[in-house]
Design an enzyme around this catalytic site. Structure first.
Site, PDB file in Angstrom:
ATOM      1  N   LYS A  70      -3.073   0.147   1.068  1.00 44.09           N
ATOM      2  CA  LYS A  70      -3.095  -0.069  -0.383  1.00 44.09           C
ATOM      3  C   LYS A  70      -3.046   1.275  -1.133  1.00 44.09           C
ATOM      4  O   LYS A  70      -2.368   1.389  -2.147  1.00 44.09           O
ATOM      5  CB  LYS A  70      -4.316  -0.889  -0.804  1.00 44.09           C
ATOM      6  CG  LYS A  70      -4.258  -2.360  -0.365  1.00 44.09           C
ATOM      7  CD  LYS A  70      -3.074  -3.099  -0.974  1.00 44.09           C
ATOM      8  CE  LYS A  70      -3.053  -4.577  -0.677  1.00 44.09           C
ATOM      9  NZ  LYS A  70      -1.790  -5.236  -1.071  1.00 44.09           N
TER      10      LYS A  70
ATOM     11  N   TYR B  95      -6.219  -1.646   6.003  1.00 42.06           N
ATOM     12  CA  TYR B  95      -5.744  -2.384   4.823  1.00 42.06           C
ATOM     13  C   TYR B  95      -5.877  -1.494   3.578  1.00 42.06           C
ATOM     14  O   TYR B  95      -4.934  -1.344   2.789  1.00 42.06           O
ATOM     15  CB  TYR B  95      -6.586  -3.646   4.679  1.00 42.06           C
ATOM     16  CG  TYR B  95      -6.380  -4.460   3.425  1.00 42.06           C
ATOM     17  CD1 TYR B  95      -5.161  -5.067   3.144  1.00 42.06           C
ATOM     18  CD2 TYR B  95      -7.436  -4.642   2.526  1.00 42.06           C
ATOM     19  CE1 TYR B  95      -5.000  -5.836   1.994  1.00 42.06           C
ATOM     20  CE2 TYR B  95      -7.283  -5.416   1.386  1.00 42.06           C
ATOM     21  CZ  TYR B  95      -6.055  -6.008   1.127  1.00 42.06           C
ATOM     22  OH  TYR B  95      -5.897  -6.770  -0.005  1.00 42.06           O
TER      23      TYR B  95
ATOM     24  N   ASP C 176      11.883 -12.625   6.005  1.00 44.71           N
ATOM     25  CA  ASP C 176      11.104 -11.564   6.642  1.00 44.71           C
ATOM     26  C   ASP C 176      11.398 -10.278   5.875  1.00 44.71           C
ATOM     27  O   ASP C 176      12.449  -9.660   6.070  1.00 44.71           O
ATOM     28  CB  ASP C 176      11.522 -11.450   8.117  1.00 44.71           C
ATOM     29  CG  ASP C 176      10.769 -10.340   8.829  1.00 44.71           C
ATOM     30  OD1 ASP C 176      10.004  -9.598   8.152  1.00 44.71           O
ATOM     31  OD2 ASP C 176      10.943 -10.185  10.057  1.00 44.71           O
TER      32      ASP C 176
HETATM   33  C1  AKB Z   1      -9.927  -8.897   1.512  1.00 48.08           C
HETATM   34  O1  AKB Z   1     -11.096  -9.324   1.617  1.00 48.08           O
HETATM   35  O2  AKB Z   1      -9.361  -8.250   2.390  1.00 48.08           O
HETATM   36  C2  AKB Z   1      -9.179  -9.163   0.227  1.00 48.08           C
HETATM   37  C3  AKB Z   1      -9.292  -8.039  -0.741  1.00 48.08           C
HETATM   38  C4  AKB Z   1     -10.587  -7.747  -1.389  1.00 48.08           C
HETATM   39  O3  AKB Z   1      -8.339  -7.363  -0.988  1.00 48.08           O
HETATM   40  N1  AKB Z   1      -9.636 -10.373  -0.356  1.00 48.08           N
END
Ligand code: AKB
Length: 325
Positions: free
Chosen positions: A152, A148, A58
């Site tokens: 990033k 997400y 983890d």
């Molecule tokens: C997603 O669809 O979240 C991933 C990406 C494009 O980083 N495959």
């Protein structure tokens, strides 16, 4: 080859879509015993288990990570564990925790223990609707709409900071959607481009969660692995970007992919029922300008839509014929 004295490589997220294939490739290249595969929840498959060391880790727990790095004499980490875009929107707090805490711990351990090198994948999800959607430049504005994408962008800035402030040799590429035949992706917006092959071969029908005309950047797994290995082998003097490099390979829509699959399975039927993932896809680039990666470290993808489709259909057809789903 930059690794002398054969220290060890650790791969986090080794049971995931990229990890399961990258680990095997690293073991081929650097020796089975020199690549430690780390998973968290998902059970490893037989190939991963029988080809070298496997551990549960983890990476949100720094002490666990430190122990593994010491125990196995790790000097290089490929940190692949992450929550992807669609799963992230279902639980943004969890996505932030997993994506940011694990990366922070990896960079801290790399700093404290003077590790040789770290690979961490970023994504085309760093871009939002404010960036040009066609041939999106390396230095386009980064205002993502997904958590997400936010992790990033924050991760890229953290990597750049650790390089400038502490000299941690961390390297990164912005992957597009990855297409592969070994392990299914999970929780991504580009996942349709893998699922469609499984369903086309098994049932000759698929319901796509994106509109037929949604063009997104994609890449076949051999190119994806090649990007990571080539970047990690490159002379440090050639790495001019320490946030993350744009890398491109293929761009296509579901309709274009369906047409290509129909060359092998003429009675394949695809229906379209766009869901919440459509909005995510609409905020991302349609194609990527990757000239910096080509110039700096010789990025050069091999697969186009036709060769990728042919290879996917051949590989999956063989696997299903053996009863391996
Ligand atoms: C997603 O669809 O979240 C991933 C990406 C494009 O980083 N495959």
């Amino acid at each position: 080859m930059y690794r002398k004295g054969m220290k060890k490589i650790l791969v986090t997220g080794a049971t995931g879509q990229i990890g399961s294939e990258l680990t095997l490739e690293l073991r081929n290249k650097y020796g089975r015993e020199n690549v430690v595969a780390a998973g968290h929840k998902r059970k490893p498959d037989e190939k991963l288990l029988s080809s070298g060391p496997f551990i549960y880790l983890d990476a949100t727990k720094k002490e666990e990570l430190e122990k593994v790095v010491e125990e196995y004499n790790v000097d290089t980490i490929y940190h692949l564990a992450a929550v992807l875009s669609a799963a992230g929107e279902e639980n943004p707090q969890h996505a932030w925790k997993i994506n940011m805490e694990t990366l922070y711990n990896i960079l801290e351990v790399a700093r404290e223990k003077s590790l040789t090198r770290v690979f961490w994948p970023s994504s085309i999800a760093v871009f939002g609707p404010e960036a040009p959607r066609v041939k999106t430049p390396q230095n386009a504005v980064l205002i993502p709409r997904t958590i997400y994408g936010v992790t990033k962008v924050a991760g890229e800035l953290l990597c750049n900071y650790y390089f400038l402030r502490y000299g941690v040799d961390v390297r990164s590429v912005r992957y597009p959607g990855i297409i592969s035949s070994e392990t299914l992706p999970g929780g991504g917006t580009t996942d349709y481009a893998v699922e469609i092959f499984y369903e086309a071969i098994r049932r000759k029908r698929y319901t796509c969660f994106l509109r037929a005309d949604t063009v997104l950047p994609m890449m076949y797994m051999p190119d994806c692995i090649n990007a990571a290995l080539t970047l990690m082998e490159a002379d440090p003097a050639r790495i001019r970007c320490r946030t993350s490099y744009n890398v491109a390979a293929i761009s296509f829509s579901p309709a274009e992919l369906v047409a290509e699959i129909k060359k092998y399975i003429p009675d394949f039927i695809c229906e379209y029922k766009p869901d919440f993932r459509q909005k995510i896809a609409d905020s991302w680039p349609m194609s990527i300008d990757d000239s910096a990666a080509r110039e700096d470290w010789g990025w050069n993808p091999k697969y186009d839509l036709a060769s990728m489709t042919k290879d996917m259909i051949e590989k999956l057809t063989k696997r299903f014929a053996k009863g391996h789903f």
